[in-house]
Design an enzyme around this catalytic site. Sequence first.
Site, PDB file in Angstrom:
ATOM      1  N   ARG A  10       0.854  -1.177   0.000  1.00 54.47           N
ATOM      2  CA  ARG A  10       0.000   0.000   0.000  1.00 54.47           C
ATOM      3  C   ARG A  10       0.896   1.236   0.000  1.00 54.47           C
ATOM      4  O   ARG A  10       1.889   1.287   0.724  1.00 54.47           O
ATOM      5  CB  ARG A  10      -0.886   0.001   1.235  1.00 54.47           C
ATOM      6  CG  ARG A  10      -1.859   1.154   1.302  1.00 54.47           C
ATOM      7  CD  ARG A  10      -2.696   1.083   2.562  1.00 54.47           C
ATOM      8  NE  ARG A  10      -3.647   2.188   2.603  1.00 54.47           N
ATOM      9  CZ  ARG A  10      -4.501   2.390   3.599  1.00 54.47           C
ATOM     10  NH1 ARG A  10      -4.507   1.557   4.633  1.00 54.47           N
ATOM     11  NH2 ARG A  10      -5.328   3.418   3.562  1.00 54.47           N
ATOM     12  N   HIS A  11       0.566   2.225  -0.829  1.00 52.78           N
ATOM     13  CA  HIS A  11       1.401   3.427  -0.933  1.00 52.78           C
ATOM     14  C   HIS A  11       1.584   4.112   0.422  1.00 52.78           C
ATOM     15  O   HIS A  11       0.852   3.836   1.388  1.00 52.78           O
ATOM     16  CB  HIS A  11       0.791   4.405  -1.930  1.00 52.78           C
ATOM     17  CG  HIS A  11      -0.567   4.920  -1.510  1.00 52.78           C
ATOM     18  ND1 HIS A  11      -0.746   5.833  -0.495  1.00 52.78           N
ATOM     19  CD2 HIS A  11      -1.808   4.635  -1.986  1.00 52.78           C
ATOM     20  CE1 HIS A  11      -2.029   6.108  -0.350  1.00 52.78           C
ATOM     21  NE2 HIS A  11      -2.694   5.385  -1.235  1.00 52.78           N
ATOM     22  N   GLU A  13       1.506   7.106   3.278  1.00 49.75           N
ATOM     23  CA  GLU A  13       0.361   7.885   3.752  1.00 49.75           C
ATOM     24  C   GLU A  13       0.045   9.051   2.811  1.00 49.75           C
ATOM     25  O   GLU A  13       0.936   9.788   2.395  1.00 49.75           O
ATOM     26  CB  GLU A  13       0.663   8.438   5.145  1.00 49.75           C
ATOM     27  CG  GLU A  13      -0.482   9.248   5.737  1.00 49.75           C
ATOM     28  CD  GLU A  13      -0.075   9.941   7.023  1.00 49.75           C
ATOM     29  OE1 GLU A  13      -0.539   9.507   8.089  1.00 49.75           O
ATOM     30  OE2 GLU A  13       0.713  10.912   6.961  1.00 49.75           O
ATOM     31  N   ALA A  15      -2.037  12.654   1.596  1.00 50.16           N
ATOM     32  CA  ALA A  15      -2.233  13.967   2.204  1.00 50.16           C
ATOM     33  C   ALA A  15      -3.582  14.097   2.903  1.00 50.16           C
ATOM     34  O   ALA A  15      -3.719  14.871   3.853  1.00 50.16           O
ATOM     35  CB  ALA A  15      -2.088  15.050   1.136  1.00 50.16           C
ATOM     36  N   SER A  24      -9.902   8.107  -2.567  1.00 52.21           N
ATOM     37  CA  SER A  24     -10.398   7.335  -3.700  1.00 52.21           C
ATOM     38  C   SER A  24      -9.693   7.734  -5.000  1.00 52.21           C
ATOM     39  O   SER A  24      -8.473   7.674  -5.090  1.00 52.21           O
ATOM     40  CB  SER A  24     -11.914   7.502  -3.804  1.00 52.21           C
ATOM     41  OG  SER A  24     -12.474   6.641  -4.761  1.00 52.21           O
ATOM     42  N   ARG A  90     -10.187   1.843  -4.707  1.00 47.96           N
ATOM     43  CA  ARG A  90     -11.618   1.623  -4.855  1.00 47.96           C
ATOM     44  C   ARG A  90     -12.324   2.968  -5.049  1.00 47.96           C
ATOM     45  O   ARG A  90     -11.989   3.958  -4.414  1.00 47.96           O
ATOM     46  CB  ARG A  90     -12.150   0.936  -3.603  1.00 47.96           C
ATOM     47  CG  ARG A  90     -13.658   0.758  -3.552  1.00 47.96           C
ATOM     48  CD  ARG A  90     -14.051   0.157  -2.218  1.00 47.96           C
ATOM     49  NE  ARG A  90     -15.495   0.177  -2.038  1.00 47.96           N
ATOM     50  CZ  ARG A  90     -16.099  -0.107  -0.890  1.00 47.96           C
ATOM     51  NH1 ARG A  90     -15.372  -0.416   0.178  1.00 47.96           N
ATOM     52  NH2 ARG A  90     -17.416  -0.066  -0.797  1.00 47.96           N
ATOM     53  N   ARG A 116     -17.784   0.848   4.213  1.00 48.49           N
ATOM     54  CA  ARG A 116     -16.324   0.799   4.268  1.00 48.49           C
ATOM     55  C   ARG A 116     -15.787  -0.619   4.228  1.00 48.49           C
ATOM     56  O   ARG A 116     -14.736  -0.869   3.637  1.00 48.49           O
ATOM     57  CB  ARG A 116     -15.819   1.468   5.560  1.00 48.49           C
ATOM     58  CG  ARG A 116     -16.089   2.961   5.654  1.00 48.49           C
ATOM     59  CD  ARG A 116     -15.498   3.531   6.925  1.00 48.49           C
ATOM     60  NE  ARG A 116     -14.052   3.514   6.894  1.00 48.49           N
ATOM     61  CZ  ARG A 116     -13.287   3.228   7.947  1.00 48.49           C
ATOM     62  NH1 ARG A 116     -13.820   2.899   9.089  1.00 48.49           N
ATOM     63  NH2 ARG A 116     -11.975   3.266   7.840  1.00 48.49           N
ATOM     64  N   HIS A 188      -3.017   0.520  -3.582  1.00 54.21           N
ATOM     65  CA  HIS A 188      -3.786   1.270  -2.591  1.00 54.21           C
ATOM     66  C   HIS A 188      -4.385   0.292  -1.588  1.00 54.21           C
ATOM     67  O   HIS A 188      -4.315  -0.926  -1.776  1.00 54.21           O
ATOM     68  CB  HIS A 188      -4.886   2.069  -3.280  1.00 54.21           C
ATOM     69  CG  HIS A 188      -4.363   3.051  -4.280  1.00 54.21           C
ATOM     70  ND1 HIS A 188      -4.194   4.392  -4.016  1.00 54.21           N
ATOM     71  CD2 HIS A 188      -3.958   2.869  -5.568  1.00 54.21           C
ATOM     72  CE1 HIS A 188      -3.710   5.001  -5.073  1.00 54.21           C
ATOM     73  NE2 HIS A 188      -3.552   4.097  -6.041  1.00 54.21           N
ATOM     74  N   GLY A 189      -4.980   0.826  -0.540  1.00 56.79           N
ATOM     75  CA  GLY A 189      -5.514  -0.044   0.497  1.00 56.79           C
ATOM     76  C   GLY A 189      -6.431  -1.119  -0.057  1.00 56.79           C
ATOM     77  O   GLY A 189      -6.280  -2.308   0.250  1.00 56.79           O
ATOM     78  N   ASN A 190      -7.372  -0.722  -0.917  1.00 52.64           N
ATOM     79  CA  ASN A 190      -8.356  -1.686  -1.393  1.00 52.64           C
ATOM     80  C   ASN A 190      -7.902  -2.484  -2.603  1.00 52.64           C
ATOM     81  O   ASN A 190      -8.282  -3.648  -2.749  1.00 52.64           O
ATOM     82  CB  ASN A 190      -9.677  -0.966  -1.688  1.00 52.64           C
ATOM     83  CG  ASN A 190     -10.416  -0.626  -0.408  1.00 52.64           C
ATOM     84  OD1 ASN A 190     -10.849  -1.507   0.316  1.00 52.64           O
ATOM     85  ND2 ASN A 190     -10.544   0.658  -0.126  1.00 52.64           N
TER      86      ASN A 190
END
Length: 264
Positions: A10-11, A13, A15, A24, A90, A116, A188-190
């Site tokens: 996952r990238h 953190e 901004a 998103s 996502r 979520r 990314h997270g999703n």
Amino acid sequence: MSKYKVFVMRHGEGAWTKENRFCSWVDQRLSEDGVKEALACGHLLKEAGYQLDVVFTSLLSRSIHTAWLLLEAMGQEWVPVVRTWRLNERHYGALIGLNRAEMALNHGEEQVKQWRRSYDLTPPPIDESHPYFLEIYNDRRYSTCDLSIEFLPKSESLKDVLERLQPYWDGTIVPEIKRGKLVLISGHGNSCRALLKHLEGISDADIVNVTLPTGTPILIELDENFRPTKPMQLLGDQKAIQAAIRKVEDQGDSWSQEQICHKW
């Protein structure tokens, strides 16, 4: 026996993370901490002796910037970076730009939790009245990829993310791995959760509880049939990783209704 290895990450953190807002498909940059996370990840992989052959990213800057910083820290800036919309975060539809507490005020805490974390529930779609609609749908980057602007999603569930990601995994990334290349995916997270669900065979119910920290490389070892030979490994200081996971899980909890009212 493990035949293949791949890194999923996952990238760093973003901004908007500190504001607990759904970023998103809005093209936000990394935060200062996100830059540090990406560099630290590169140093970690370099010290472990890894030599990357290709990095895959989304079309969003925070994913691409993470890859650049990681490769710079590794001294491997020449490694190809391949970008695709299929690794994008996502699409949260009408929820884009909102934070968790604001959403709870409008829709209720339980409904927000379902949007979520549910695997196959889709949030309300974005429409032309949304403040970020034009920023997303007038973006030139999507006119240059394998998806016409008119077919860009207006909202997605995690299931939808996996459905648009899996063909790219099977048709583009897997052949690179089979050729003996060490691949890192800066997603990314999703998009990362969706891919891990596919590779690890995580159930629809259990994926709800999978949280990925930012800027942490995950090593996956696979057999010749691309099945995992051992549990995925989150590399780095394990106490720091658990703290980072808790930070992601707690996003939005510090925003009280009183703070929101004061903000506005």
